[in-house]
Design a protein around this motif. Structure first.
Motif, short mmCIF file in Angstrom:
data_model
loop_
_atom_site.label_atom_id
_atom_site.label_comp_id
_atom_site.label_asym_id
_atom_site.label_seq_id
_atom_site.Cartn_x
_atom_site.Cartn_y
_atom_site.Cartn_z
N THR A 139 0.84 -1.19 0.00
CA THR A 139 0.00 0.00 0.00
C THR A 139 0.88 1.24 0.00
O THR A 139 1.85 1.32 0.77
N ALA B 71 0.53 5.25 0.63
CA ALA B 71 -0.38 6.28 1.14
C ALA B 71 0.11 7.66 0.71
O ALA B 71 1.32 7.94 0.74
N VAL C 216 -7.49 6.03 7.78
CA VAL C 216 -7.63 5.72 6.35
C VAL C 216 -6.51 4.77 5.90
O VAL C 216 -6.75 3.79 5.19
N VAL C 217 -5.28 5.06 6.32
CA VAL C 217 -4.14 4.24 5.91
C VAL C 217 -4.28 2.81 6.43
O VAL C 217 -4.08 1.84 5.68
N ASP D 183 -7.01 0.93 4.48
CA ASP D 183 -6.60 0.53 3.14
C ASP D 183 -5.55 -0.57 3.17
O ASP D 183 -5.55 -1.48 2.34
N ASN E 97 -5.42 -2.56 -0.36
CA ASN E 97 -5.48 -1.57 -1.45
C ASN E 97 -4.09 -1.03 -1.76
O ASN E 97 -3.33 -0.70 -0.85
N SER F 292 -3.68 4.58 -1.23
CA SER F 292 -4.47 5.10 -0.11
C SER F 292 -4.45 6.62 -0.18
O SER F 292 -3.40 7.24 -0.08
#
Length: 359
Positions: free
Chosen positions: A239, A241, A280-281, A284, A289, A292
């Motif tokens: 991921t 970010a 949020v991080v 995700d 994901n 991010s």
């Protein structure tokens, strides 16, 4: 029947028998629309089947570099709230001890542990590898690594000391390479894991005053894309970010030397709170994901700069395809606004110099 009536009847019969040709475009449009709707519904149905299985943080071992303050500390707290075991890594031992006390306040059971390791993750790989090994011996294999150690320098290209370019690449780039290198083999062997790189919106868009900073954050994107291609078959997900300006000690220091142009451009997106960024991080990363982003501007930038980056689901790719043109149009207005800010500052500066010479 008169000749006129016969002609009229013939025309009516001809129109009736051939009118379906006039409806053909409309019919084709309906068929295409129905196909698109069915296709989108199918994508939404099969997307969960091809998306990675979420990582359970309860009982997981999460290592956070740069975890003594700012976004890193908030990410550690967010993971701890979900039952994770935490290893905080940073240079300042006093800040680490204080951060440890703050994180421990959010324990959800008496089995959780917060381990502190004082080391510079950007200098000596063998030392980083050694301390990560020690952490794994105490808390088990690393399930998620969050590379949050970083620093920022702003200034005009020709005014930034060349040594600062080197130091930013060491801290922001190599400071993420070394810890990742230390955990990735075990993750592949276990067929599970998450690696998080904390970049920045300045790692998606090169801005005035960030020639040194942006380049080090852009480098993380290339590392992440290549690494994800290598480790995805092993059920390990990366991921990246891209937080905007966030209310952290790092931003406070940066603002002391930030050029006027950079300040005016940064003000167009406001300042985020580290707790929100952390939520949020972590969300995700747990979902696997690749990208991010924070807020509407962040979502737009991620869609605009997706390029050949991996997607977690088919629907994510479809959203990027659909929105690309619109977001590019909006981005052009942003770029025009930024250019206008820079020109105005340049003109004001030149006028001020001319005025000083006359005096």
């Amino acid at each position: 029947m008169s000749s006129e009536e016969g002609l009229s009847s013939a025309i009516s019969d001809w129109l009736f028998s051939n009118s379906w040709w006039l409806l053909l475009p409309f019919i084709m449009l309906l068929v295409v629309a129905a196909f698109i709707v069915a296709f989108v519904l199918l994508l939404y149905m099969i997307s969960p089947l091809i998306s990675p299985k979420p990582l359970k943080l309860k009982g997981a071992h999460v290592v956070v570099t740069g975890g003594s303050s700012g976004i890193g500390k908030c990410i550690a707290i967010e993971c701890y709230k979900q039952g994770a075991f935490i290893t905080l890594v940073a240079r300042d031992e006093n800040k680490l001890i204080q951060a440890k006390k703050e994180v421990e306040k959010f324990a959800i059971n008496d089995k959780q542990v917060v381990l502190c390791i004082s080391v510079d993750v950007s200098k000596d790989y063998s030392q980083v590898e050694s301390v990560i090994k020690q952490a794994q011996e105490k808390l088990g294999p690393v399930d998620m690594l969050v590379n949050c150690a970083g620093m920022s320098v702003s200034g005009k290209f020709e005014e930034v000391d060349v040594k600062r370019f080197q130091s930013l690449m060491e801290v922001n780039y190599l400071g993420s390479v070394y810890p990742t290198r230390a955990v990735i083999t075990t993750m592949k062997e276990r067929r599970m894991g998450r690696v998080v790189f904390i970049s920045s919106q300045a790692g998606q868009l090169g801005l005035f005053g960030y020639t040194a900073y942006s380049s080090s954050k852009f480098a993380l994107r290339g590392l992440a894309e290549a690494l994800q291609m290598e480790v995805k078959p092993y059920n390990v997900y990366v991921t990246v970010a891209y937080p905007p300006d966030t209310d952290t000690p790092c931003l406070t220091e940066e603002n002391k030397t930030k050029p006027l142009e950079t300040k005016l451009i940064s003000e167009t997106s406001g300042v985020c709170q580290p707790e929100h960024v952390a939520k949020v991080v972590v969300r995700d990363a747990v979902q696997g994901n690749f990208s991010s982003s924070i807020g509407p501007d962040g979502y737009m930038l991620s869609a605009l700069t997706c390029g050949m980056s991996p997607v977690t689901s088919i629907t994510e790719g479809l959203q990027q395809i659909v929105t690309m043109g619109l977001f590019r149009t909006i981005a052009l207005f942003y770029l025009g606004s930024f250019d206008s800010i820079i020109r105005r500052c340049m003109i004001q500066r030149e006028q001020s110099k001319a005025s000083d010479k006359r005096e």
